[in-house]
Design an enzyme around this catalytic site. Structure first.
Site, PDB file in Angstrom:
ATOM      1  N   LYS A 165      21.245   2.463 -17.751  1.00  0.00           N
ATOM      2  CA  LYS A 165      21.578   3.523 -18.780  1.00  0.00           C
ATOM      3  C   LYS A 165      22.353   4.832 -17.780  1.00  0.00           C
ATOM      4  O   LYS A 165      21.832   5.129 -16.762  1.00  0.00           O
ATOM      5  CB  LYS A 165      20.278   3.802 -19.364  1.00  0.00           C
ATOM      6  CG  LYS A 165      20.537   4.909 -20.458  1.00  0.00           C
ATOM      7  CD  LYS A 165      18.996   5.154 -21.092  1.00  0.00           C
ATOM      8  CE  LYS A 165      19.338   6.415 -22.214  1.00  0.00           C
ATOM      9  NZ  LYS A 165      18.053   6.765 -23.063  1.00  0.00           N
ATOM     10  N   SER A 186      18.004   6.361 -28.244  1.00  0.00           N
ATOM     11  CA  SER A 186      19.232   6.915 -27.273  1.00  0.00           C
ATOM     12  C   SER A 186      19.789   5.501 -26.668  1.00  0.00           C
ATOM     13  O   SER A 186      20.946   5.543 -26.160  1.00  0.00           O
ATOM     14  CB  SER A 186      19.086   7.855 -26.508  1.00  0.00           C
ATOM     15  OG  SER A 186      18.207   7.473 -25.477  1.00  0.00           O
ATOM     16  N   SER A 201      13.283   5.786 -27.710  1.00  0.00           N
ATOM     17  CA  SER A 201      14.595   5.485 -27.480  1.00  0.00           C
ATOM     18  C   SER A 201      14.695   4.313 -26.646  1.00  0.00           C
ATOM     19  O   SER A 201      15.743   3.639 -26.499  1.00  0.00           O
ATOM     20  CB  SER A 201      15.203   6.821 -26.541  1.00  0.00           C
ATOM     21  OG  SER A 201      15.535   7.680 -27.445  1.00  0.00           O
TER      22      SER A 201
END
Length: 493
Positions: A79, A159, A183
């Site tokens: 990420k 997210s 998330s």
């Protein structure tokens, strides 16, 4: 090549150690898969093929020498919130344009120390603020799942949407992610993958771009429960550079899989039956209860009375911390700089151009609730609510409950650019209704795929555990996974 990318981490690790495949072959298969799919899914914002090949060759040498680490030769996606030395790290924000850190986050360093291979950086909501992966400066991530008979593009959740989409589409063997209010777990539920938010302090936050420091926690997204257990064991550690990381031994989470649930108590909180919840979510929840009961667990009703206050309290605490954390981005030392007539003008123009709409909204909310005259009315009250939420869980666990079962999300994945959600941010925030309590209390929570809705889209169940008892979550989630089976999207890209 697709047979290589369809291997789980556990399967790939076994084949690598048996020398049936090489790390370079496995890595090349993933690079080819990314080349074919990323133009359609936008899961990766930066692919690092040369670095991946070098890391894979080094892994093959260590395997040949009998020095393989726990994740030797396993290709992962990272990420864009995790600092990676010399590789683009922007939290998917325009304000960090061109930033390449000179340091490595503790979580990613742990993975490289165990032999993992980096394929690239994954798309995400800007500064991890979002529930759909539509706030990224690099554009929306497209969910690899589609509703039956439909070509509508769906969101992967947020997210950590890039992480979830890449894992679901077999563009990496597993991925790092972060969870501030859901998330990891919400995107996992939307994509038919497994995601665990560990206990606050289980993984170091050092080198991870901060959103809300008292809520942020790193964790993995994987194809199944076993892979999630393998990844978390490598990611977790105490870290002198993060004073909130906890000095506790990291268990062998994989060893917990297959253990009996007999004698366990699973709590079912009545407060999670929210108004307007679709019948298929309720049905899935009942099915999960039945599976755990069949496995020997005792099902007990519990009350978490302050649950209804969690979402409004979260959307005070998280923006308040974000408004402080994001004050450091000013265009002076790194990232975007927009020239102004003086330094204050430069700050204003840089931040106006660099931050996206949702990030600006949350900074303004945070600044407001921390301002004179509103601090006591909002921020202090929200922190008091947080204490009450934590106490609710403590009372349930002290009464003998071992884990709590809830839905993971109030719906399956929704459409990209949904006008109903775009016009009212509060409706988007409601996606976190089942997940934020876990962050507010600092507890571990895992989302595991449990079925498909009427449109053929994945739905997940959530298990919440005692502090630092991720082992119980893994063994319980494994029972649900064994009963429900695994879910893979039909390839359309």
């Amino acid at each position: 090549m697709s047979e290589l990318t369809s291997l789980t981490i556990a399967e790939a690790r076994r084949k690598l150690r048996a020398k049936e495949i090489t790390a370079l072959e496995l890595t090349e298969a993933y690079i080819s898969a990314i080349d074919a799919a990323n133009g359609h899914l936008n899961a990766y914002i930066k692919v690092t093929p040369d670095l991946a090949r070098l890391m894979a060759k080094n892994s093959d040498e260590r395997i040949a020498a009998g020095k393989a680490g726990d994740l030797e030769g396993i290709p992962l996606g990272i990420k864009d919130l995790f600092a990676t030395v010399g590789v683009h790290t922007q939290a998917c924000s325009h304000i960090l344009d061109g930033f390449e850190p000179r340091y490595e986050s503790t979580v990613t360093q742990n993975l490289w120390d165990d032999g993992a291979v980096m394929l690239g950086k994954l798309n995400m909501d800007e500064f991890a603020m979002g529930s759909s992966n539509e706030t990224s400066h690099y554009g929306a991530v497209i969910n690899p799942w589609r509703a039956a008979g439909s070509n509508q593009q769906l969101v992967p959740g947020g997210s950590s949407g890039g992480s979830a989409a890449a894992v679901a589409a077999h563009l990496c063997a597993g991925a790092t992610a972060t969870d501030t209010g859901g998330s990891i777990r919400q995107p996992a539920a939307f994509t038919g993958t497994v995601g665990i938010k560990p206990t606050y302090g289980r993984c170091s936050r050092w080198g991870t771009v901060a959103f809300a420091s008292s809520l942020d926690q790193a964790g993995p997204i994987a194809r199944d429960v076993r892979d999630a257990a393998i990844l978390l064991k490598s990611m977790a550690s105490v870290d002198a550079k993060d004073t909130t990381s906890v000095d506790l031994p990291v268990p062998d989470y994989e060893a917990a899989l297959g253990q009996s649930l007999k004698g366990m108590k699973i709590g079912i909180p009545s407060e999670y039956r929210v108004d307007g919840m679709p019948e298929e979510i309720e049905t899935l929840w009942r099915q999960g209860i039945a599976w755990l009961k069949d496995a020997g667990a005792e099902i007990v009703d519990i009350s978490l009375p302050h649950t209804k206050y969690a979402l409004p309290a979260y959307y005070i605490v998280a923006p308040a911390e974000a408004s402080s954390n994001l004050a450091r981005y000013d265009g002076v030392r790194y990232g975007l700089r927009v020239d102004g007539k003086d330094i204050v003008d430069m700050y204003e123009k840089t931040r106006a151009a660099g931050f996206g709409k949702e990030v600006k909204r949350r900074i303004m909310i945070g600044t407001y609730v921390l301002s004179a005259g509103y601090y006591d009315a909002y921020y202090i009250r929200a922190q008091k609510v947080r204490t009450l939420i934590k106490r609710d869980f403590e009372l349930a666990f002290n009464a003998g409950v071992d884990a709590i079962l809830t839905p993971a999300t109030p719906s399956s994945a929704f459409g990209v650019a949904d006008e109903n959600l775009a016009s009212d941010p509060v409706k988007m925030y409601l996606n976190d209704i089942f997940t934020v309590t876990v962050n507010m209390a600092g507890l571990p929570g895992i989302a595991v795929p449990a079925g498909l809705d009427q449109k053929g889209l994945p739905l997940g169940l959530q298990l919440i555990g005692k502090p630092f008892d991720e082992e119980t979550l893994f063994k319980t989630a494994h029972v649900i996974e064994q009963a429900a089976g695994r879910f893979t999207p039909a390839r359309w890209w």
